[in-house]
Design a protein around this motif. Structure first.
Motif, PDB file in Angstrom:
ATOM      1  N   MET A   1      17.885  12.890  23.044  1.00 52.51           N
ATOM      2  CA  MET A   1      16.988  11.808  23.419  1.00 52.51           C
ATOM      3  C   MET A   1      17.597  10.471  23.006  1.00 52.51           C
ATOM      4  N   PHE A   2      17.406   9.446  23.853  1.00 49.40           N
ATOM      5  CA  PHE A   2      17.961   8.120  23.573  1.00 49.40           C
ATOM      6  C   PHE A   2      16.864   7.059  23.414  1.00 49.40           C
ATOM      7  N   ASP A   3      15.835   7.132  24.239  1.00 48.66           N
ATOM      8  CA  ASP A   3      14.624   6.332  24.050  1.00 48.66           C
ATOM      9  C   ASP A   3      13.509   7.356  23.833  1.00 48.66           C
ATOM     10  N   TYR A   4      12.897   7.341  22.667  1.00 48.49           N
ATOM     11  CA  TYR A   4      11.936   8.414  22.420  1.00 48.49           C
ATOM     12  C   TYR A   4      10.971   8.041  21.295  1.00 48.49           C
ATOM     13  N   ALA A   5       9.931   8.868  21.110  1.00 42.60           N
ATOM     14  CA  ALA A   5       8.857   8.580  20.164  1.00 42.60           C
ATOM     15  C   ALA A   5       8.682   9.725  19.177  1.00 42.60           C
ATOM     16  N   TRP A   6       8.148   9.377  18.009  1.00 44.13           N
ATOM     17  CA  TRP A   6       7.756  10.389  17.037  1.00 44.13           C
ATOM     18  C   TRP A   6       6.650   9.830  16.140  1.00 44.13           C
ATOM     19  N   ILE A   7       5.885  10.720  15.538  1.00 39.18           N
ATOM     20  CA  ILE A   7       4.797  10.332  14.638  1.00 39.18           C
ATOM     21  C   ILE A   7       5.035  11.014  13.296  1.00 39.18           C
ATOM     22  N   THR A   8       4.926  10.255  12.208  1.00 37.37           N
ATOM     23  CA  THR A   8       5.146  10.804  10.873  1.00 37.37           C
ATOM     24  C   THR A   8       3.905  10.634  10.011  1.00 37.37           C
ATOM     25  N   ASN A   9       3.738  11.567   9.086  1.00 38.40           N
ATOM     26  CA  ASN A   9       2.749  11.410   8.029  1.00 38.40           C
ATOM     27  C   ASN A   9       3.271  10.326   7.090  1.00 38.40           C
ATOM     28  N   ALA A  10       2.526   9.239   6.926  1.00 41.54           N
ATOM     29  CA  ALA A  10       3.019   8.096   6.156  1.00 41.54           C
ATOM     30  C   ALA A  10       3.240   8.437   4.693  1.00 41.54           C
ATOM     31  N   ASN A  11       2.542   9.436   4.189  1.00 35.40           N
ATOM     32  CA  ASN A  11       2.679   9.793   2.780  1.00 35.40           C
ATOM     33  C   ASN A  11       3.850  10.730   2.530  1.00 35.40           C
ATOM     34  N   THR A  12       4.035  11.707   3.431  1.00 33.14           N
ATOM     35  CA  THR A  12       5.062  12.729   3.206  1.00 33.14           C
ATOM     36  C   THR A  12       6.303  12.537   4.072  1.00 33.14           C
ATOM     37  N   ARG A  13       6.237  11.661   5.079  1.00 33.48           N
ATOM     38  CA  ARG A  13       7.299  11.449   6.068  1.00 33.48           C
ATOM     39  C   ARG A  13       7.518  12.659   6.968  1.00 33.48           C
ATOM     40  N   GLU A  14       6.676  13.646   6.889  1.00 38.14           N
ATOM     41  CA  GLU A  14       6.779  14.801   7.772  1.00 38.14           C
ATOM     42  C   GLU A  14       6.539  14.367   9.214  1.00 38.14           C
ATOM     43  N   ARG A  15       7.389  14.847  10.134  1.00 39.56           N
ATOM     44  CA  ARG A  15       7.207  14.549  11.542  1.00 39.56           C
ATOM     45  C   ARG A  15       6.152  15.494  12.102  1.00 39.56           C
ATOM     46  N   VAL A  16       5.010  14.920  12.466  1.00 42.24           N
ATOM     47  CA  VAL A  16       3.909  15.733  12.987  1.00 42.24           C
ATOM     48  C   VAL A  16       3.944  15.794  14.506  1.00 42.24           C
ATOM     49  N   PHE A  17       4.735  14.931  15.123  1.00 38.45           N
ATOM     50  CA  PHE A  17       4.954  14.965  16.566  1.00 38.45           C
ATOM     51  C   PHE A  17       6.321  14.359  16.843  1.00 38.45           C
ATOM     52  N   GLU A  18       7.033  14.947  17.794  1.00 38.07           N
ATOM     53  CA  GLU A  18       8.320  14.397  18.197  1.00 38.07           C
ATOM     54  C   GLU A  18       8.522  14.627  19.685  1.00 38.07           C
ATOM     55  N   MET A  19       8.973  13.620  20.381  1.00 37.37           N
ATOM     56  CA  MET A  19       9.299  13.735  21.796  1.00 37.37           C
ATOM     57  C   MET A  19      10.638  14.433  21.909  1.00 37.37           C
ATOM     58  N   ASP A  20      10.594  15.730  22.080  1.00 41.96           N
ATOM     59  CA  ASP A  20      11.780  16.568  22.075  1.00 41.96           C
ATOM     60  C   ASP A  20      12.263  16.805  23.500  1.00 41.96           C
ATOM     61  N   TYR A  21      13.575  16.874  23.666  1.00 44.20           N
ATOM     62  CA  TYR A  21      14.164  17.054  24.999  1.00 44.20           C
ATOM     63  C   TYR A  21      13.659  18.334  25.670  1.00 44.20           C
ATOM     64  N   ARG A  22      13.594  19.407  24.901  1.00 42.60           N
ATOM     65  CA  ARG A  22      13.237  20.701  25.485  1.00 42.60           C
ATOM     66  C   ARG A  22      11.788  20.745  25.959  1.00 42.60           C
ATOM     67  N   ASP A  23      10.910  19.992  25.289  1.00 41.10           N
ATOM     68  CA  ASP A  23       9.492  20.052  25.617  1.00 41.10           C
ATOM     69  C   ASP A  23       9.040  18.915  26.520  1.00 41.10           C
ATOM     70  N   SER A  24       9.960  18.043  26.926  1.00 40.95           N
ATOM     71  CA  SER A  24       9.597  16.921  27.782  1.00 40.95           C
ATOM     72  C   SER A  24       9.616  17.334  29.252  1.00 40.95           C
ATOM     73  N   ARG A  25       8.844  16.611  30.047  1.00 37.87           N
ATOM     74  CA  ARG A  25       8.781  16.847  31.490  1.00 37.87           C
ATOM     75  C   ARG A  25       9.449  15.697  32.230  1.00 37.87           C
ATOM     76  N   TYR A  26       9.777  15.971  33.462  1.00 37.73           N
ATOM     77  CA  TYR A  26      10.399  14.957  34.306  1.00 37.73           C
ATOM     78  C   TYR A  26       9.401  13.840  34.595  1.00 37.73           C
ATOM     79  N   ALA A  27       9.842  12.573  34.522  1.00 36.39           N
ATOM     80  CA  ALA A  27       8.944  11.425  34.665  1.00 36.39           C
ATOM     81  C   ALA A  27       9.154  10.664  35.966  1.00 36.39           C
ATOM     82  N   GLY A  28       9.928  11.234  36.912  1.00 36.25           N
ATOM     83  CA  GLY A  28      10.179  10.551  38.173  1.00 36.25           C
ATOM     84  C   GLY A  28      11.414   9.683  38.108  1.00 36.25           C
TER      85      GLY A  28
END
Length: 576
Positions: free
Chosen positions: A221-248
């Motif tokens: 991924m080159f332009d992408y998003a992720w969400i972290t727990n601010a206290n633990t820095r654990e990534r609770v969501f990540e825009m992963d290549y394998r799980d992404s869909r085609y956007a047109g």
């Protein structure tokens, strides 16, 4: 007509006199125009216009349009879908299109673009990845190469128009504002080389809708998003290549649109872009929903009540932050731990082809000089951008004591001067340490490594450079066991940078670092290390360290050792 190479996005407004139709035209190459419109009653609308495909060296310049539902953000009509069902064999350059589509009552966005594409594109063949090449679909549009002058004159007449009962022009910006005004976080219209981080806090378990659009190819991924727990820095969501869909558009345009559930806590929504292909400027066909290039998060129903303003955990402030490290740098910071505690270590650096670390961090016990943590290649994960960008993130326990945190870089690829693609979080290039528990913050105090004095220290001759002979004298009042730490250079059974200890009362050398009593010290094979105890009789001693003309502290001609700041000799009292 002058061709503009930068993208210009125009949000157009039509007068009330054109209330039954909307139209877009006069589009330059690499430009997208948007027109909002509403439909007051469900039914068919007419879509017609003049599109085109021109040859331009090894690429195609395609003029095309599409319509998306302003609320769901889904495509309801696309010229490419219409073209594959039409027989316009023999057309070259501009071509007419005339179609109908049934639209429900609601708000819509009309797009018209002039974009460059590689050849060999076929949407139908690739389905979910519908950008691989234009060949079969576009062959019938070409019979001969058109001259540039023809293309320039023809593109002035290209357009797309929507008309029908109940069609009325609207401001597309209002649709975007309406869609995002109640979002927990909305980062959209992201441009090149940007990095965003916005926080929110949940008072209870909450279901969230996450919608993100970005760029990725070949598993990265080159332009992408992720969400972290601010206290633990654990990534609770990540825009992963394998799980992404085609956007047109281009195949590399990817999206995620999914629900996640997060527990009570504070979170950070992150989005990063590289140096090309974004809302600022597309270098290939853009996605269908260009305005949402970024990430947006919504809570629905009663879950909205759980979302409050971001409450930053006190643990977000790091205990140590040696970041934005540049080429040929070695930086350090000391911390005193008064009570055993867990800390989170995040280290972002560079790995070489031989699985050795070129830019990396480590932690040593200041009193014993023992290394208690090091960034290890086998634990490192890809940090975005170039494959050599790697990070390690883990929780470790530090016992009461004094510690020095180090980070070192080689002569290339570091913050501000990348020789390959930068990592997702370039500002984190270095090592950062956080407390896990807020209550532990009061048990940590900083100190400057250069001012640190070890109570067991007898002699410290470290960070020695080329062509040096350094020495230091010390005395012991009784027979004493000492720990000798030596780090130098040797190969083929001989030493070139090494230390020794001389008894000044007898004139005899009582200890000397040689090839046989030393071991590999990390990095190049010639880095040699000694770490053992030696018994010294009561008396006065002088410690020496000598180097040759190459491969020494900060003047490495091969990979440096693991503890490069220890290049030299250190003598410590043992066990007190």
């Amino acid at each position: 007509m002058k061709i503009i190479n930068t993208i210009a996005l125009a949000i157009l407004m039509c007068s009330t006199g054109l209330a039954q139709s909307v139209k877009l035209g006069d589009v330059y190459p690499k430009e997208v125009k948007i027109q909002g419109f509403s439909v007051s009653q469900s039914g068919d609308v007419n879509i017609n216009g003049l599109g085109a495909v021109f040859e331009d060296d090894w690429k195609l310049l395609i003029y095309y349009g599409w319509i998306i539902d302003a609320d769901s953000r889904e495509v309801v009509w696309h010229l490419f879908d219409f073209m594959k069902d039409e027989d316009i064999d023999g057309e070259d350059g501009p071509f007419k299109f005339d179609d109908k589509v049934s639209l429900k009552k609601g708000n819509y966005e009309l797009y018209f673009a002039g974009m460059y594409s590689n050849r060999n594109w076929n949407r139908e063949r690739d389905k979910d990845w519908y950008f691989d090449g234009f060949g079969d679909t576009m062959d019938w549009l070409f019979g001969s190469r058109r001259r540039e002058s023809y293309r320039r004159s023809a593109q002035d007449d290209l357009f797309i128009k929507v008309d029908g009962s109940g069609v009325k022009a609207a401001d597309a910006r209002s649709f975007l504002d309406s869609k995002t005004k109640n979002a927990v976080v909305s980062i959209n219209k992201s441009k090149d080389d940007q990095r965003f981080s916005e926080g929110f806090t949940l008072t209870g378990s909450t279901e969230l809708q996450v919608y993100a659009i970005g760029e990725g190819s070949d598993g990265e991924m080159f332009d992408y998003a992720w969400i972290t727990n601010a206290n633990t820095r654990e990534r609770v969501f990540e825009m992963d290549y394998r799980d992404s869909r085609y956007a047109g558009g281009a195949r590399k345009n990817l999206k995620v649109n999914e629900k996640i559930t997060l527990p009570k806590g504070s979170y950070l929504v992150n989005y990063t872009t590289d140096d090309s292909h974004s809302f600022e400027r597309w270098n290939a066909l853009p996605p269908d929903d260009i305005q949402f290039w970024g990430i947006s998060v919504w809570a629905e129903g009663s879950d909205k009540n759980n979302v409050v303003a971001y409450q930053e955990p006190k643990t977000v402030k790091p205990l140590v932050a040696l970041t934005k490290a540049r080429d040929d740098e070695m930086i350090a910071k000391g911390i005193t731990i008064k009570k055993a505690m867990d800390v989170r270590v995040y280290c972002l650096g560079e790995i070489t082809g031989g699985d050795d670390m070129a830019d990396f961090g480590w932690i040593v016990d200041a009193s014993t000089r023992e290394r208690v943590w090091r960034m290890k290649p086998y634990k490192a994960r890809h940090g975005g951008g170039a494959d050599k960008n790697r990070y390690v993130e883990e929780v470790i326990t530090l016992d009461p004591g004094d510690y020095i945190v180090y980070y070192a870089t080689d002569d290339s690829h570091a913050y501000g001067d990348w020789n390959s693609s930068q990592p997702y979080e370039p500002e984190m290039w270095g090592i950062t340490i956080w407390a896990i528990n807020e209550a532990d913050l009061k048990n940590v105090a900083p100190f400057h490594p250069e001012e640190y004095k070890n109570k067991n220290e007898l002699a410290v001759l470290t960070m020695v450079g080329d062509r040096a002979l350094v020495k230091k004298t010390f005395s012991v009042n009784e027979d004493t066991r000492v720990r000798v730490l030596g780090l130098g250079e040797g190969s083929g059974g001989e030493m070139y940078d090494y230390g020794f200890i001389k008894n000044m009362d007898t004139g005899k050398i009582v200890w000397e670092m040689d090839y046989r009593n030393s071991e590999h010290g990390g990095g190049a094979r010639k880095n040699r290390e000694f770490n053992e105890t030696v018994m010294l009789e009561k008396g006065t001693y002088r410690v020496y360290y000598e180097t040759d003309g190459s491969h020494s502290y900060r003047r490495w001609n091969d990979d440096p050792p693991s503890n490069q700041e220890m290049w030299g000799i250190t003598v410590l009292k043992e066990g007190k």
